[in-house]
Design a protein around this motif. Structure first.
Motif, PDB file in Angstrom:
ATOM      1  N   PRO A 106      47.546  26.614  45.490  1.00 18.42           N
ATOM      2  CA  PRO A 106      46.518  25.581  45.561  1.00 18.42           C
ATOM      3  C   PRO A 106      46.095  25.314  46.989  1.00 18.42           C
ATOM      4  CG  PRO A 106      48.673  24.608  45.156  1.00 18.42           C
ATOM      5  CD  PRO A 106      48.841  26.098  45.029  1.00 18.42           C
ATOM      6  N   ASP A 107      44.855  24.930  47.122  1.00 20.43           N
ATOM      7  CA  ASP A 107      44.282  24.725  48.450  1.00 20.43           C
ATOM      8  C   ASP A 107      44.598  23.314  48.932  1.00 20.43           C
ATOM      9  OD1 ASP A 107      42.840  24.793  50.745  1.00 20.43           O
ATOM     10  OD2 ASP A 107      40.870  24.892  49.800  1.00 20.43           O
ATOM     11  N   ASP A 141      44.261  20.712  38.242  1.00 17.36           N
ATOM     12  CA  ASP A 141      44.625  22.125  38.250  1.00 17.36           C
ATOM     13  C   ASP A 141      45.812  22.371  39.162  1.00 17.36           C
ATOM     14  OD1 ASP A 141      42.565  22.718  36.513  1.00 17.36           O
ATOM     15  OD2 ASP A 141      41.152  23.219  38.113  1.00 17.36           O
ATOM     16  N   ASP A 142      45.814  21.735  40.329  1.00 11.20           N
ATOM     17  CA  ASP A 142      46.926  21.928  41.248  1.00 11.20           C
ATOM     18  C   ASP A 142      48.197  21.269  40.745  1.00 11.20           C
ATOM     19  OD1 ASP A 142      45.361  23.420  42.892  1.00 11.20           O
ATOM     20  OD2 ASP A 142      44.932  21.805  44.311  1.00 11.20           O
ATOM     21  N   ARG A 185      49.014  21.114  37.652  1.00 14.40           N
ATOM     22  CA  ARG A 185      49.553  22.063  36.677  1.00 14.40           C
ATOM     23  C   ARG A 185      50.266  23.211  37.389  1.00 14.40           C
ATOM     24  NH1 ARG A 185      46.203  25.224  31.941  1.00 14.40           N
ATOM     25  NH2 ARG A 185      45.782  23.097  31.287  1.00 14.40           N
ATOM     26  N   LYS A 186      49.712  23.663  38.518  1.00 14.20           N
ATOM     27  CA  LYS A 186      50.356  24.743  39.262  1.00 14.20           C
ATOM     28  C   LYS A 186      51.718  24.311  39.799  1.00 14.20           C
ATOM     29  CE  LYS A 186      46.005  26.937  40.597  1.00 14.20           C
ATOM     30  NZ  LYS A 186      45.037  27.160  41.678  1.00 14.20           N
ATOM     31  N   LEU A 187      51.812  23.062  40.251  1.00 12.48           N
ATOM     32  CA  LEU A 187      53.102  22.557  40.700  1.00 12.48           C
ATOM     33  C   LEU A 187      54.104  22.573  39.546  1.00 12.48           C
ATOM     34  CD1 LEU A 187      54.696  21.319  43.042  1.00 12.48           C
ATOM     35  CD2 LEU A 187      53.926  19.071  42.260  1.00 12.48           C
ATOM     36  N   ARG A 188      53.647  22.191  38.354  1.00 14.40           N
ATOM     37  CA  ARG A 188      54.487  22.289  37.160  1.00 14.40           C
ATOM     38  C   ARG A 188      54.908  23.732  36.910  1.00 14.40           C
ATOM     39  NH1 ARG A 188      52.646  22.595  31.716  1.00 14.40           N
ATOM     40  NH2 ARG A 188      51.245  24.140  32.627  1.00 14.40           N
ATOM     41  N   ASP A 189      53.953  24.651  37.060  1.00 19.12           N
ATOM     42  CA  ASP A 189      54.256  26.051  36.816  1.00 19.12           C
ATOM     43  C   ASP A 189      55.300  26.580  37.800  1.00 19.12           C
ATOM     44  OD1 ASP A 189      52.418  26.000  34.787  1.00 19.12           O
ATOM     45  OD2 ASP A 189      50.804  26.923  35.946  1.00 19.12           O
ATOM     46  N   TRP A 190      55.227  26.133  39.032  1.00 19.08           N
ATOM     47  CA  TRP A 190      56.189  26.593  40.039  1.00 19.08           C
ATOM     48  C   TRP A 190      57.577  26.002  39.833  1.00 19.08           C
ATOM     49  CZ3 TRP A 190      52.677  25.271  44.806  1.00 19.08           C
ATOM     50  CH2 TRP A 190      51.614  26.197  44.855  1.00 19.08           C
ATOM     51  N   LEU A 191      57.624  24.691  39.562  1.00 15.15           N
ATOM     52  CA  LEU A 191      58.907  23.979  39.583  1.00 15.15           C
ATOM     53  C   LEU A 191      59.323  23.444  38.217  1.00 15.15           C
ATOM     54  CD1 LEU A 191      58.472  21.940  42.903  1.00 15.15           C
ATOM     55  CD2 LEU A 191      59.602  24.148  42.558  1.00 15.15           C
ATOM     56  N   GLY A 192      58.605  23.851  37.177  1.00 12.08           N
ATOM     57  CA  GLY A 192      58.902  23.317  35.855  1.00 12.08           C
ATOM     58  C   GLY A 192      60.309  23.588  35.383  1.00 12.08           C
ATOM     59  N   ARG A 193      60.912  24.678  35.827  1.00 14.40           N
ATOM     60  CA  ARG A 193      62.293  24.988  35.425  1.00 14.40           C
ATOM     61  C   ARG A 193      63.313  24.211  36.245  1.00 14.40           C
ATOM     62  NH1 ARG A 193      62.856  31.227  36.026  1.00 14.40           N
ATOM     63  NH2 ARG A 193      61.609  30.737  37.879  1.00 14.40           N
ATOM     64  N   PHE A 194      62.828  23.483  37.254  1.00 13.73           N
ATOM     65  CA  PHE A 194      63.716  22.746  38.153  1.00 13.73           C
ATOM     66  C   PHE A 194      63.224  21.297  38.258  1.00 13.73           C
ATOM     67  CE2 PHE A 194      63.070  27.128  39.591  1.00 13.73           C
ATOM     68  CZ  PHE A 194      64.350  27.645  39.373  1.00 13.73           C
ATOM     69  N   PHE A 197      52.905  17.460  32.087  1.00 13.99           N
ATOM     70  CA  PHE A 197      52.390  17.055  33.393  1.00 13.99           C
ATOM     71  C   PHE A 197      51.280  16.010  33.304  1.00 13.99           C
ATOM     72  CE2 PHE A 197      49.688  20.579  32.190  1.00 13.99           C
ATOM     73  CZ  PHE A 197      48.424  20.252  32.664  1.00 13.99           C
ATOM     74  N   PHE A 198      50.717  15.780  32.114  1.00 13.27           N
ATOM     75  CA  PHE A 198      49.682  14.761  31.975  1.00 13.27           C
ATOM     76  C   PHE A 198      50.287  13.370  32.065  1.00 13.27           C
ATOM     77  CE2 PHE A 198      46.653  17.884  30.569  1.00 13.27           C
ATOM     78  CZ  PHE A 198      45.422  17.295  30.773  1.00 13.27           C
ATOM     79  N   PRO A 199      49.559  12.400  32.652  1.00 14.96           N
ATOM     80  CA  PRO A 199      50.055  11.025  32.715  1.00 14.96           C
ATOM     81  C   PRO A 199      50.257  10.420  31.331  1.00 14.96           C
ATOM     82  CG  PRO A 199      48.224  11.345  34.228  1.00 14.96           C
ATOM     83  CD  PRO A 199      48.286  12.570  33.386  1.00 14.96           C
TER      84      PRO A 199
END
Length: 472
Positions: A4-5, A292-293, A295-304, A370-372
C-alpha cells in the motif's frame, strides 16, 4: 502482493504518525468509510433476453418474468391488477435479505419519485414512495425543512426504508417509520388503500413496517422539522474506554454512535449536536484506498492477530479528532462505494454493551475480519413489526467484504444476539423463521391477520417472506 502507498496516504491524513498502520486511523476518521454502502439500481437485461435482478452487494439475485417501472400511481394500479403470480417491489436494492427475489414480477419504484407537497402548518410532507432519502433531503431543504433523522447512507427509497425498519442513531430519536402519519398502498388487484393515523391507527401501525407484504407503497406522508445544522465530532479511544462511556455519551449528544475496528483495540466515537453558528465546514472526503489498505494489512498479518494489534496500537494517535459543521443531511448520511454484506440485530438498550462485548469476541475469532463493528442507539416505537417495538434499543451490525465469506456473521453472532433478546434487522442477513420471529413480537398474530386482509391470496409473498410469515 502490491504494497500500500502509505507515503501517499499519510499526507492526506494528518491525524496519525507515519507507519504501516496509518491507514487504520484514516479509516476511522473518514466517516464515509464507516458508514453503509451506496446502493445502485440493480436491474439489467442480458443479451440472451432474460431479465435479471440483483441487489447492491450481489448476494441476492433473481430472474423475474417482468421488471416494469410504472411512471405514476395509475400505471402501478393497472400493473397490479394484471400481474400474475408473485409480485415484489424494490427501491434501491439495498437490503441484504431475500425480500425481492421472485420468478414473477419485480416492480421498480424508480419513476415514482419526488416531493409531492408540504404542509408547513401541520409540518408534514407527502412523498412518492420511490423517492430516495438523499433526493428527499435536498428537496425538503429547498423548502426550509428536514427529516428528524437519517440513516448513515441515504440511497434507500422512503418506501423501502420504512418497510424494513431503517433507522439512524440517537437515544431520543426513533426509526424513520415512526414519523409516518399517512400512506397510500396499491394492493394486488389494483386497489388503492389510503391510511392516516387519525382514521386508521391500527392499520397504519401494521403497515409502517410491512416488508412490502401489504402491496406497493405509492405515497407516504410524514412529519418534518425546520431545517437545521449539526456539529459533528469524531474521536478515537481504546475500546474499553468507549464501552464504559457509551451510555453517558448517548445521553449527552443528539446523535451518538461508535465503531470498533477488529484487532486494533480501538474504537471511533461519532457525535452530532445542533449547531446554530455560521461557520460551516463539510467533512473531509472519504479515501477509498484506505479500506483497500486495511484489507492488505489483514492479508499480511491476519495469521498473527497479536502482531496485527501491536501494529495498529503503535501507530494510532488516540488524541486525534475530526470535526464538521453543516446541514444535518450533509453530515448524518454519506457515500461509500465499497461493497459488503451485513448482519444487524437490535437488543434492549440495557443489554447493548454486554452484547457488544460478546460480538467483538466472536468476530475476533475470525482473523479474516476487518470491517468495523457498528453500535447505535434507537428510541422505541409501536409499529407492530418494528424491531424497536415497545423498547428502547441498541443496534449492533457486523460486516464482511462482498467478495468474501459472510456466513460466520450469522452463525456465530445470532446465538449471542438471541441470548440478549435481540431482533434481527429485516433488511440484514439472518436465518430466523416464523417460529422464532413470532415469539419476538407481541403483535405478530395481529400483523398476520392484517396482512391477509390486504393480500388474501398471498401474491406479495416470495419464498423468503413465506419462511417469515407462514407457519410450516
Amino acid at each position: 502482493m502490491t504494497q500500500p502507498d502509505f507515503q501517499t496516504l499519510v499526507p492526506r491524513r494528518q491525524f496519525i504518525a507515519q507507519g504501516a498502520a496509518a491507514t487504520l486511523g484514516g479509516l476511522l476518521l473518514s466517516h464515509g468509510l464507516l458508514d453503509e454502502a451506496q446502493a445502485a439500481t440493480p436491474a439489467t437485461a442480458p443479451a440472451a433476453g432474460s431479465l435479471q435482478w440483483h441487489n447492491w452487494s450481489g448476494v441476492q439475485r433473481a430472474t423475474p418474468a417482468a421488471l416494469p417501472t410504472p411512471a405514476n400511481e395509475a400505471e402501478l394500479q393497472a400493473l397490479m391488477a394484471s400481474a400474475q403470480g408473485e409480485v415484489r417491489a424494490f427501491g434501491s436494492g439495498h437490503s441484504f435479505t431475500a425480500l425481492v427475489p421472485t420468478s414473477g414480477t419485480i416492480v421498480s419504484l424508480d419513476k415514482l419519485s419526488g416531493l409531492i407537497s408540504v404542509d408547513k402548518q401541520a409540518m408534514t410532507a407527502t412523498i412518492h414512495g420511490g423517492t430516495r432519502l438523499g433526493v428527499l433531503s435536498r428537496a425538503l431543504d429547498a423548502q426550509g425543512l428536514a427529516l428528524r433523522n437519517l440513516p448513515d447512507v441515504d440511497v434507500q427509497t422512503i418506501a423501502g426504508a420504512i418497510s424494513t425498519g431503517t433507522h439512524g442513531t440517537g437515544i431520543d430519536l426513533p426509526a424513520l417509520h415512526a414519523d409516518i402519519v399517512g400512506m397510500r398502498i396499491v394492493t394486488p388487484g389494483g386497489k388503492v388503500i389510503e391510511l392516516h393515523e387519525d382514521q386508521n391507527r391500527a392499520m397504519l401501525a401494521a403497515a409502517r413496517v410491512s416488508l412490502g407484504s401489504f402491496g406497493v407503497i405509492s405515497q407516504v406522508t410524514m412529519r418534518v422539522l425546520p431545517a437545521y445544522n449539526l456539529h459533528r465530532k469524531v474521536w478515537l479511544r481504546p475500546i474499553e474506554q468507549l464501552l464504559q462511556q457509551a451510555p453517558q455519551l448517548a445521553q449527552q449528544h443528539r446523535n451518538f454512535e461508535m465503531y470498533y475496528l477488529p484487532f486494533t483495540g480501538y474504537g471511533a466515537a461519532i457525535s452530532h449536536d445542533l449547531y446554530t453558528g455560521t461557520d460551516l465546514m463539510l467533512p473531509k472526503p472519504s479515501d477509498d484506498a484506505v479500506m483497500d489498505d486495511l484489507r492488505k494489512l489483514r492479508d499480511w498479518l491476519g495469521r498473527f492477530p497479536q502482531l496485527r494489534q501491536w501494529a495498529a496500537q503503535k501507530f494510532i494517535d488516540p488524541n486525534m479528532t475530526d470535526e464538521a459543521r453543516h446541514r444535518a443531511y450533509r453530515l448524518l448520511s454519506s457515500v461509500r462505494p465499497i461493497k459488503f454484506n451485513e448482519s444487524e440485530w437490535h437488543v434492549p438498550r440495557e443489554q447493548g454493551i454486554a452484547c457488544l462485548r460478546q460480538i467483538i469476541a466472536a468476530i475476533e475469532k475470525h482473523n479474516e475480519a476487518f470491517f468495523p463493528i457498528e453500535f447505535r442507539f434507537i428510541k422505541s416505537d409501536y409499529a407492530w413489526l418494528s424491531p424497536f417495538h415497545g423498547r428502547d434499543s441498541c443496534s449492533i451490525a457486523v460486516h464482511a467484504a462482498a467478495d468474501e465469506p459472510w456466513d460466520y456473521l450469522v452463525k456465530d453472532c445470532a446465538p449471542i444476539y438471541r441470548a440478549h433478546s435481540g431482533r434481527p434487522h429485516w433488511g440484514k442477513l439472518h436465518e430466523m423463521g416464523f417460529k422464532e420471529l413470532s415469539a419476538m413480537y407481541p403483535r405478530w398474530a395481529d400483523f398476520q391477520t392484517m396482512r391477509k386482509q390486504f393480500d388474501p391470496q398471498g401474491h406479495m409473498l416470495n419464498a423468503h417472506l413465506r419462511k417469515l410469515f407462514v407457519q410450516a
